[in-house]
Design a protein around this motif. Structure first.
Motif, PDB file in Angstrom:
ATOM      1  N   TRP A 278      37.296  97.205  22.448  1.00 40.50           N
ATOM      2  CA  TRP A 278      38.448  96.451  22.950  1.00 40.50           C
ATOM      3  C   TRP A 278      37.945  95.254  23.754  1.00 40.50           C
ATOM      4  O   TRP A 278      36.893  95.315  24.380  1.00 40.50           O
ATOM      5  CB  TRP A 278      39.344  97.327  23.825  1.00 40.50           C
ATOM      6  CG  TRP A 278      39.891  98.519  23.105  1.00 40.50           C
ATOM      7  CD1 TRP A 278      39.367  99.773  23.084  1.00 40.50           C
ATOM      8  CD2 TRP A 278      41.052  98.563  22.273  1.00 40.50           C
ATOM      9  NE1 TRP A 278      40.119 100.604  22.299  1.00 40.50           N
ATOM     10  CE2 TRP A 278      41.172  99.882  21.790  1.00 40.50           C
ATOM     11  CE3 TRP A 278      42.004  97.613  21.895  1.00 40.50           C
ATOM     12  CZ2 TRP A 278      42.208 100.280  20.948  1.00 40.50           C
ATOM     13  CZ3 TRP A 278      43.035  98.013  21.056  1.00 40.50           C
ATOM     14  CH2 TRP A 278      43.137  99.334  20.584  1.00 40.50           C
TER      15      TRP A 278
ATOM     16  N   LEU B 154      44.416  94.504  26.841  1.00 43.61           N
ATOM     17  CA  LEU B 154      43.329  94.656  25.883  1.00 43.61           C
ATOM     18  C   LEU B 154      43.729  94.146  24.501  1.00 43.61           C
ATOM     19  O   LEU B 154      44.897  94.232  24.103  1.00 43.61           O
ATOM     20  CB  LEU B 154      42.907  96.124  25.780  1.00 43.61           C
ATOM     21  CG  LEU B 154      42.466  96.780  27.095  1.00 43.61           C
ATOM     22  CD1 LEU B 154      42.123  98.243  26.866  1.00 43.61           C
ATOM     23  CD2 LEU B 154      41.297  96.039  27.710  1.00 43.61           C
TER      24      LEU B 154
ATOM     25  N   GLY C 102      42.577  94.229  20.319  1.00 41.24           N
ATOM     26  CA  GLY C 102      41.806  94.947  19.320  1.00 41.24           C
ATOM     27  C   GLY C 102      42.723  95.356  18.185  1.00 41.24           C
ATOM     28  O   GLY C 102      43.796  94.782  17.986  1.00 41.24           O
TER      29      GLY C 102
END
Length: 335
Positions: free
Chosen positions: A204, A217, A219
């Motif tokens: 992440w 985060l 991702g």
């Protein structure tokens, strides 16, 4: 009683924080407190203060201060660039700030939060028993706001005994963010097992959107098993919510009291500072541990801070013309 004054010369985003405003979440009042509790406690421990004593939390916006009379200070936390009257000092350091000498903290290549503790007690009126600043609600610190140029902090029972700069020997602050430890839940059952595995196995990236409230985060989005709404419940520091877009949000010191997104995991207390210190663009990964392992990690922190912190004199390696001209380098005169 000796009173000193610490003058704020410049900076952006620095606030006064103590251990936090606890016991009021049920009334919708956020605890605030330090983003990196271990670094905060370390700065206070270096000067013999109570571990929860009020200190200045410095963000990447930096800070520049001066003392009107000699005053002990200690700095711990992220890899800030520290200068004292033009002299570069280690990131974790204690010294006596002489009258009108200038101490400056600037963001470095790593770390996002630093703590400046003082030898004595910062005299600020508590709000609900705490000096912790929560700027969104205007609670604590100086009128609930960040420090700014022109502010002067009164320090009661001021001490000036450290002397010349000394590096703090604090190996427990040499933390790497490789794997941030978490306890799964409390709503881990809102995700299929393969999504939990992806949460733990995928890398992440910390985005620039974060602040004292949350760490965002980026991702591969996580998929919910059955919707992303739950009945709102309490939010602990380190709780990892997963909203509708599937991108985790780690709630931090200035978090909201309750939230209605499922929480896949919670960062353990010992790793909160490790996560907080990751700068925007930095990568993190998570590892699941048991509650017993989380408790053991907190006990290890407590044990590390129990003895007095060892200080080693900083050897000067650079000699500016200003420094040399301020010395008496002539031993006598010959014809």
């Amino acid at each position: 009683m000796t009173t000193a004054r610490l003058k704020i010369l410049s900076g952006a985003g620095a606030t006064l924080q103590d251990a936090g405003r606890h016991g009021y979440m049920r009334y919708g009042v956020t605890p605030a407190g330090p983003m990196d509790p271990l670094a905060f406690a370390t700065a206070n421990r270096a000067l013999g203060n109570d571990l929860g004593a009020t200190a200045v939390e410095v963000s990447v916006g930096g800070l520049s201060v001066a003392a009107e009379t000699p005053l002990d200070v200690a700095i711990a936390g992220g890899g800030f660039r520290i200068e004292h009257d033009g002299r570069t000092l280690p990131s974790n350091v204690a010294l006596t700030l002489k009258a009108d000498s200038v101490l400056t903290l600037k963001a470095g290549s790593d770390g996002a939060w630093g703590y400046l503790a003082v030898g004595g007690r910062i005299d600020v009126a508590p709000t609900l028993g705490s000096a912790a600043t929560h700027t969104r609600s205007g609670f604590g610190g100086l009128d609930g706001r960040a420090l700014r140029a022109g502010d002067a902090l009164a320090v009661e029972d001021a001490r000036a005994s450290v002397g010349e700069p000394a590096a703090m020997i604090v190996p427990w602050l040499g933390r790497r963010p490789d794997r941030i430890r978490v306890v799964l839940g409390p709503q881990a059952d809102a995700f299929a097992s393969d999504e939990i595995e992806a949460f733990l196995d995928e890398g992440w990236t910390v985005t620039a959107r974060g602040d004292r409230m949350a760490c965002f985060l980026k991702g591969r989005p996580l998929r919910h098993a059955a919707g992303h709404d739950i009945v709102s419940d309490g939010i602990a520091m380190g709780a990892i919510q997963v909203p509708g877009d599937g991108l985790p949000i780690v709630l931090m010191a200035d978090r909201q009291p309750t939230g209605g997104y499922p929480k896949i995991a919670t960062v353990i207390g010992a790793d909160l500072g490790r996560l907080a210190q990751v700068q925007a663009g930095g990568g993190v990964r998570f590892a699941a541990v048991s509650i017993d392992e989380a408790v053991a990690a907190r006990r290890a922190e407590r044990d590390a801070l129990a003895p007095a912190i060892r200080l080693e004199p900083v050897v000067r390696t650079a000699f500016s013309s200003e420094f040399l001209l301020g010395l008496n380098l002539i031993d006598g005169v010959t014809a």
